[in-house]
Each structure stands twice: as C-alpha cells, then as structure tokens.
Scaffold this motif. Structure first.
Motif, PDB file in Angstrom:
ATOM      1  N   MET A  95       0.837  -1.207   0.000  1.00 48.89           N
ATOM      2  CA  MET A  95       0.000   0.000   0.000  1.00 48.89           C
ATOM      3  C   MET A  95       0.869   1.253   0.000  1.00 48.89           C
ATOM      4  N   ILE A  96       0.600   2.164  -0.937  1.00 45.50           N
ATOM      5  CA  ILE A  96       1.405   3.389  -1.012  1.00 45.50           C
ATOM      6  C   ILE A  96       0.660   4.572  -0.399  1.00 45.50           C
ATOM      7  N   TYR A  97      -0.650   4.659  -0.639  1.00 44.21           N
ATOM      8  CA  TYR A  97      -1.454   5.741  -0.088  1.00 44.21           C
ATOM      9  C   TYR A  97      -2.630   5.164   0.714  1.00 44.21           C
ATOM     10  N   GLY A  98      -2.969   5.843   1.811  1.00 43.62           N
ATOM     11  CA  GLY A  98      -4.157   5.431   2.570  1.00 43.62           C
ATOM     12  C   GLY A  98      -5.419   5.631   1.743  1.00 43.62           C
ATOM     13  N   THR A  99      -5.615   6.880   1.271  1.00 38.97           N
ATOM     14  CA  THR A  99      -6.801   7.186   0.473  1.00 38.97           C
ATOM     15  C   THR A  99      -6.406   7.880  -0.831  1.00 38.97           C
ATOM     16  N   VAL A 100      -6.937   7.375  -1.949  1.00 36.66           N
ATOM     17  CA  VAL A 100      -6.697   7.978  -3.263  1.00 36.66           C
ATOM     18  C   VAL A 100      -8.034   8.430  -3.843  1.00 36.66           C
ATOM     19  N   THR A 101      -8.085   9.673  -4.340  1.00 38.01           N
ATOM     20  CA  THR A 101      -9.329  10.195  -4.926  1.00 38.01           C
ATOM     21  C   THR A 101      -9.128  10.522  -6.408  1.00 38.01           C
ATOM     22  N   LEU A 102     -10.034  10.025  -7.219  1.00 39.58           N
ATOM     23  CA  LEU A 102     -10.045  10.353  -8.650  1.00 39.58           C
ATOM     24  C   LEU A 102     -11.139  11.375  -8.921  1.00 39.58           C
ATOM     25  N   VAL A 103     -10.779  12.497  -9.516  1.00 40.70           N
ATOM     26  CA  VAL A 103     -11.772  13.496  -9.910  1.00 40.70           C
ATOM     27  C   VAL A 103     -11.953  13.390 -11.418  1.00 40.70           C
ATOM     28  N   GLY A 104     -13.174  13.083 -11.831  1.00 38.96           N
ATOM     29  CA  GLY A 104     -13.446  12.739 -13.226  1.00 38.96           C
ATOM     30  C   GLY A 104     -13.400  11.226 -13.315  1.00 38.96           C
ATOM     31  N   LEU A 105     -14.425  10.623 -13.931  1.00 41.87           N
ATOM     32  CA  LEU A 105     -14.467   9.154 -13.959  1.00 41.87           C
ATOM     33  C   LEU A 105     -14.508   8.626 -15.391  1.00 41.87           C
ATOM     34  N   GLY A 106     -13.570   9.108 -16.201  1.00 40.51           N
ATOM     35  CA  GLY A 106     -13.490   8.650 -17.580  1.00 40.51           C
ATOM     36  C   GLY A 106     -12.582   7.438 -17.711  1.00 40.51           C
ATOM     37  N   LEU A 107     -12.110   7.219 -18.923  1.00 36.90           N
ATOM     38  CA  LEU A 107     -11.241   6.072 -19.215  1.00 36.90           C
ATOM     39  C   LEU A 107      -9.998   6.021 -18.331  1.00 36.90           C
ATOM     40  N   ILE A 108      -9.303   7.162 -18.213  1.00 37.80           N
ATOM     41  CA  ILE A 108      -8.037   7.169 -17.475  1.00 37.80           C
ATOM     42  C   ILE A 108      -8.290   6.949 -15.985  1.00 37.80           C
ATOM     43  N   ALA A 109      -9.250   7.686 -15.415  1.00 39.92           N
ATOM     44  CA  ALA A 109      -9.533   7.547 -13.983  1.00 39.92           C
ATOM     45  C   ALA A 109     -10.010   6.130 -13.655  1.00 39.92           C
ATOM     46  N   SER A 110     -10.910   5.601 -14.449  1.00 37.47           N
ATOM     47  CA  SER A 110     -11.423   4.258 -14.125  1.00 37.47           C
ATOM     48  C   SER A 110     -10.327   3.206 -14.291  1.00 37.47           C
ATOM     49  N   SER A 111      -9.407   3.436 -15.235  1.00 34.94           N
ATOM     50  CA  SER A 111      -8.275   2.506 -15.377  1.00 34.94           C
ATOM     51  C   SER A 111      -7.340   2.620 -14.171  1.00 34.94           C
ATOM     52  N   ILE A 112      -7.129   3.842 -13.681  1.00 28.76           N
ATOM     53  CA  ILE A 112      -6.290   4.020 -12.480  1.00 28.76           C
ATOM     54  C   ILE A 112      -6.911   3.260 -11.304  1.00 28.76           C
ATOM     55  N   ILE A 113      -8.239   3.356 -11.179  1.00 26.75           N
ATOM     56  CA  ILE A 113      -8.918   2.652 -10.073  1.00 26.75           C
ATOM     57  C   ILE A 113      -8.685   1.139 -10.175  1.00 26.75           C
ATOM     58  N   HIS A 114      -8.875   0.598 -11.373  1.00 25.84           N
ATOM     59  CA  HIS A 114      -8.658  -0.854 -11.545  1.00 25.84           C
ATOM     60  C   HIS A 114      -7.196  -1.237 -11.300  1.00 25.84           C
ATOM     61  N   ALA A 115      -6.272  -0.426 -11.837  1.00 24.85           N
ATOM     62  CA  ALA A 115      -4.848  -0.766 -11.725  1.00 24.85           C
ATOM     63  C   ALA A 115      -4.354  -0.623 -10.286  1.00 24.85           C
ATOM     64  N   ALA A 116      -4.880   0.381  -9.570  1.00 26.83           N
ATOM     65  CA  ALA A 116      -4.459   0.569  -8.169  1.00 26.83           C
ATOM     66  C   ALA A 116      -4.993  -0.565  -7.298  1.00 26.83           C
ATOM     67  N   LYS A 117      -6.203  -0.997  -7.596  1.00 28.65           N
ATOM     68  CA  LYS A 117      -6.782  -2.172  -6.899  1.00 28.65           C
ATOM     69  C   LYS A 117      -5.927  -3.410  -7.169  1.00 28.65           C
ATOM     70  N   ARG A 118      -5.636  -3.637  -8.432  1.00 28.18           N
ATOM     71  CA  ARG A 118      -4.849  -4.799  -8.811  1.00 28.18           C
ATOM     72  C   ARG A 118      -3.516  -4.829  -8.073  1.00 28.18           C
ATOM     73  N   GLY A 119      -2.871  -3.623  -7.956  1.00 26.89           N
ATOM     74  CA  GLY A 119      -1.561  -3.561  -7.327  1.00 26.89           C
ATOM     75  C   GLY A 119      -1.610  -3.438  -5.806  1.00 26.89           C
ATOM     76  N   GLY A 120      -2.830  -3.335  -5.240  1.00 31.34           N
ATOM     77  CA  GLY A 120      -2.938  -3.124  -3.791  1.00 31.34           C
ATOM     78  C   GLY A 120      -2.249  -1.836  -3.358  1.00 31.34           C
ATOM     79  N   LEU A 121      -2.441  -0.756  -4.159  1.00 34.54           N
ATOM     80  CA  LEU A 121      -1.667   0.466  -3.926  1.00 34.54           C
ATOM     81  C   LEU A 121      -2.344   1.466  -3.005  1.00 34.54           C
ATOM     82  N   ALA A 122      -3.634   1.254  -2.698  1.00 35.90           N
ATOM     83  CA  ALA A 122      -4.388   2.235  -1.910  1.00 35.90           C
ATOM     84  C   ALA A 122      -5.298   1.530  -0.902  1.00 35.90           C
ATOM     85  N   GLY A 123      -5.408   2.138   0.292  1.00 30.26           N
ATOM     86  CA  GLY A 123      -6.330   1.589   1.296  1.00 30.26           C
ATOM     87  C   GLY A 123      -7.775   1.777   0.868  1.00 30.26           C
ATOM     88  N   GLU A 124      -8.082   2.998   0.426  1.00 31.24           N
ATOM     89  CA  GLU A 124      -9.444   3.309  -0.038  1.00 31.24           C
ATOM     90  C   GLU A 124      -9.363   4.122  -1.316  1.00 31.24           C
TER      91      GLU A 124
END
Lengths: 304, 304
Positions: free
Chosen positions: A1-30
């Motif tokens: 885990m790198i960050y406790g909480t990560v927030t994406l503003v805007g939920l387009g292709l890039i943001a939704s991919s970041i959410i999936h990739a961060a989940k996959r890598g276990g990079l964020a608590g929330e």
C-alpha cells in the motif's frame, strides 16, 4: 500500500483505469471517485468502481492522501479552486492532462500551503471513454511522465513514482516546458498534420471521397487513423499547447518548403538523402521495441 | 489461359509476384523474364521463376503477347526504346509504375504501329524487393488501376483486365492525369508530409532522438512507418508526378495555415468543426472495408 486514500476526480477512461490498476496492485487503502455528471457517478456505482463514489468534490477529496485530476485540461483550474480548501496538509495533488504548462499555470495559483503538486501524463488511451471503459492493464509497459514544476518534495515524488510503477507504467521525469515540446513533436503536430491532410482530401473537388477511401491503403489511411481522435480533446490540446505546437509547425513548414523546392527544381539528390535519413529514425523505433508488425497506435501493449 | 506468352521486364517484387500469380491462375502459356542485373537473372533461374529467364531484352520480348515493364519510372523510356523493334504486332505493352503521366510521355514516342499500350498500376507492395520477394497472393483483393492514354482497343483492354482479375485484383480504369492526382492525394503527398515530420523531429536540437523514439506511440510512430519507404522509388515518384504533388501540397499548406491561424487566435470552434469533419472520412474507410483493427499499411490483404 502506497497511499491510505486515493481520490479520482473525473471518472473517464483514465480515472477508471487508475482505479482498476491501483486495486490490482494493492496500492491504496481506499479509493474514492467523483464526477460532475450524475450519470457517470450512477454508472460508477452500478459497476462497483472504487470503494466510494461521492456526490460532492469536497467530500471526495477531504482527507485524501493522493488526489488525481482526470478532467479536461480546460477544466483543471476551476476544479483546483473548488477543492483547495478541502485538501489535507501533506496531500499529493496530481493530474493526467496531455499538456502540462497550461495545467501548472491553471492549478498553481489555487494551491494551499503544504500540498505537493506533481503534474503527470500517462501516455496511454483507447478510443473509448467513460467509467465503463477502464481496465487494469491500460498502463502496463506504457510511459508515465512526471512533470514537477519547480522545487518538489523528494518523498512525495518518490511516492507518486512508486504508485505509477505499481500500476505497470515506466516513469520518467521532465519539466513542463520540455514535456510540452516533446509532445508537440511526437503527438500534437503529427495529429494536426494528419487532420489537415484528411481535410484537404475531403475538400478536393476533382477527386471524390469514394476514390480517396478506395485507394487509401496507399498511405493516406495511416493519416485518417490519427485524424479520427476525439475533437474536444484535441481542440483543447492545441489551444493549451499553443506555443510549442506553433514552434514545431513553423519548423515543419520550413522543411516542407525545402522539399517542395527540391521537387520543383528536380533536385533528386536532396530528396534521396532526406528520405534515407528518415529511415534511420524508423529503425530506431523498431529496435527500441516501440513498434511491431501489429501496430496499435498508442493504444495497446506492443512495447517489450 | 489469357495470353500465349507473357514477358516481365525487371524481376523485382512486383514482377516476381505477377509471375507467381499468373502461374497460380493459369493465365499464360509461357512466362519469360529479363532483368538488367546478372545477379537478379541468376537468382530467378535458381529459384525457378517463370519458364525462361532471358539474357537479352530482344529475346525476352520477341513474340510475346503481353510485355509488362516493371522497372523504375525513370527507366521506362529507355527500355521502351530498346524493345520497340522486337515487339510483335498486336502485342499488349503495359507497366506497373506508381506514376502514369510521366510513363505515357516516356513510352509513347517509341511505340511501334499495331502495339497496344495500356499503362497499369497495381496498388500493392511490401517492404521487400528482388526476385525472391514475390508471392502469388500479393494482388489478391487489391486494386489495380488500368490507365489507357487516349483511344485503346477494347479487346486489348478487356484482356488485360481479365489478366489482373485472374491474379486476384479488383480493376478500375481512369485516365493518366486523374490517376496522378488521385495518387498525389492518397499516397504521394501523405508520404512527403510523413518524411517531412520525421525529418523535423530528427533535426530538432532541444528534443533528443531517443525521446522522439521513446514517446513515438503518441502519434509520431504512424508517420515513421510510411517515411521508411524506399528512397529511390520515392525520389522518382515526386520528380515524375511533380505537378499533381505540388498542387496538392499547395492546398495542404493553405489548410495548414488556416488551422495554425485558428490556434494562434484561440478559435476553438473552427478546430472542433474541422476535427469533427475529418472523423467522417475515417468512418468511411472502415465501412468500405479498407481498414481493420489489424492494419497492414497497404501491404496485406485486409480488404473484404
């Protein structure tokens, strides 16, 4: 885990991919998300994107350790102004825009003391958009450019680098002015030129559209591919990277006139030498593993 | 069988592919070949290309029903002059050059009475060359343009059409001037522009070649692909299709200046409208089956 909480503003292709990739890598608590559009938020909830989809910007960014603005370049300033009072001291603020100088100029005036602003630009995308378009592999083996403007806390920078590397990207750092020049050469001017050539073909009265389409495999087709990109995004790119694009365009025009003059004067040697030189760059791209026989136009994972 | 004897002059990729495709289709009783290069003739014999590889032009074309000149555009006139006394009355003389007006001007003065001259241009190729490069499928589902200059015997024209269709190609007819304009739009000018853009990137001092190569997937890469084509062939194309190329280049420059001005004046509406219009052409190409997600840059068989 790198960050406790990560927030994406805007939920387009890039943001939704970041959410999936961060989940996959276990990079964020929330992982939290926000989008101005009710529909985008509803879709994000429906597909279970991230941990929380918030209904206000303030709620989304409050207490977050990393906030990423994944909105059009033209909207960055306004969003930064709105979230500024709610950012926690020590938070990292980043973005995903294709142009960096304009984003720095738009965001910096609103930046609260103690917040680390590190602009970023992942060189990845597809022709799809919206919260459903994202996928965890989008950044695998792609470049992400970190573009700190001026003095930046080394620890904050190392954290954001680890976050992008955790999502599969290769990370490089450069300053905003250089970023915008490099992208003007490798992306923005080629797009403008492709748009222009396609426009000329469309506008020609003596050659029909159906002829252009039928015989497009002779070279023209490669131009139409990049000239089919999203008009809104590209309008914003050219307006916000005006200086660098105009600089490269001027160099382009000079060179084009040199070749045009060589054709008019039957200077075959100049043409031959020029065409021989450009082959070397193509070989470099093949050798660097930046292309294969099954090209993907910046949208896939052909890099080794 | 369409012709008793077919002779190929020049034994490169196109000629060797014609030999394979004509064999496959059973289109000729005998296929003869000639090349100026001793090495090419030796290779052709070694791999058993055609029925007879001749050591002189006169021998190769004597008594042939169809003679196809598959030599560089710049060499057509001289070859035509050499073979003229040996062509049999009623023979069809054709070629495979990328430019047609210049070929007609070079060949017609040497044409003996009773020989039917029908220029042709198959829109096909690969990045390989020489007698070993040919394969029977090169013309399958590709266009071949027949470009008769002035009055042409309908029966001779029908025969050549059947020959190309027998090799798998789709055939269209147009006059030389129109051919050269259509190709200037769909092929020659796009190539010149791609060469120019790659030359600018290579020449830039503030952006390194390695940066251009690393970040090429952002659009630039598509340009390098067509800028890697054979320098000799393209020099000849521009010098021999000078008028049409310069005409299209002038239109291109006008359009480019219009977009450049719009960027300088922040005219986002003009840019947006322009970019929206160019998308339609791309859609047309996809719908016409001229491209797929696995593009081949004019070298494969993606057409439906």
């Amino acid at each position: 885990m790198i960050y406790g909480t990560v927030t994406l503003v805007g939920l387009g292709l890039i943001a939704s991919s970041i959410i999936h990739a961060a989940k996959r890598g276990g990079l964020a608590g929330e992982i939290r998300g926000y989008d101005l559009s009710d529909e985008a938020r509803a879709t994000a909830r429906e597909i279970g994107l991230g941990d929380v989809i918030c209904d206000s910007l303030a709620e989304a960014v409050s207490g977050a350790d990393l906030v990423i603005l994944a909105v059009p370049v033209g909207a960055m300033g306004q969003v930064a102004e709105e979230i500024a009072p709610h950012l926690k001291p020590g938070a990292v603020l980043s973005d995903t825009g294709s142009v960096k100088g304009a984003v720095v100029r738009a965001v910096e005036p609103h930046l609260p003391e103690g917040v680390h602003f590190i602009p970023a630009h992942p060189l990845a995308g597809t022709e799809h958009s919206g919260p459903r378009a994202g996928f965890a592999e989008l950044f695998d083996n792609r470049w992400c450019l970190l573009v700190p403007a001026g003095e930046t806390d080394p620890q904050a920078l190392a954290g954001l680098r680890a976050f992008w590397e955790g999502m599969g990207a290769h990370v490089e750092e450069m300053d905003p002015e250089h970023h915008d020049l490099v992208l003007a050469v490798t992306s923005h001017t080629p797009h403008l030129i492709a748009y222009t050539m396609v426009g000329v073909a469309d506008d020609l009265r003596r050659v029909t559209d159906s002829e252009v389409i039928k015989y497009s495999a002779a070279g023209f087709r490669d131009f139409t591919r990049i000239a089919a990109s999203d008009p809104t995004m590209w309008r914003d790119v050219f307006l916000s990277n005006k200086e660098a694009t105009l600089t490269i365009l001027q160099r382009f025009t000079e060179e084009l006139f040199r070749l045009q003059r060589a054709i008019r004067r039957d200077d075959g040697d100049l043409l031959f030498d020029y065409f021989t030189r450009t082959r070397a760059i193509r070989r470099g791209i093949i050798e660097a593993g930046q292309d294969t026989d099954a090209p993907d136009f910046g949208r896939g994972t052909t890099r080794k």
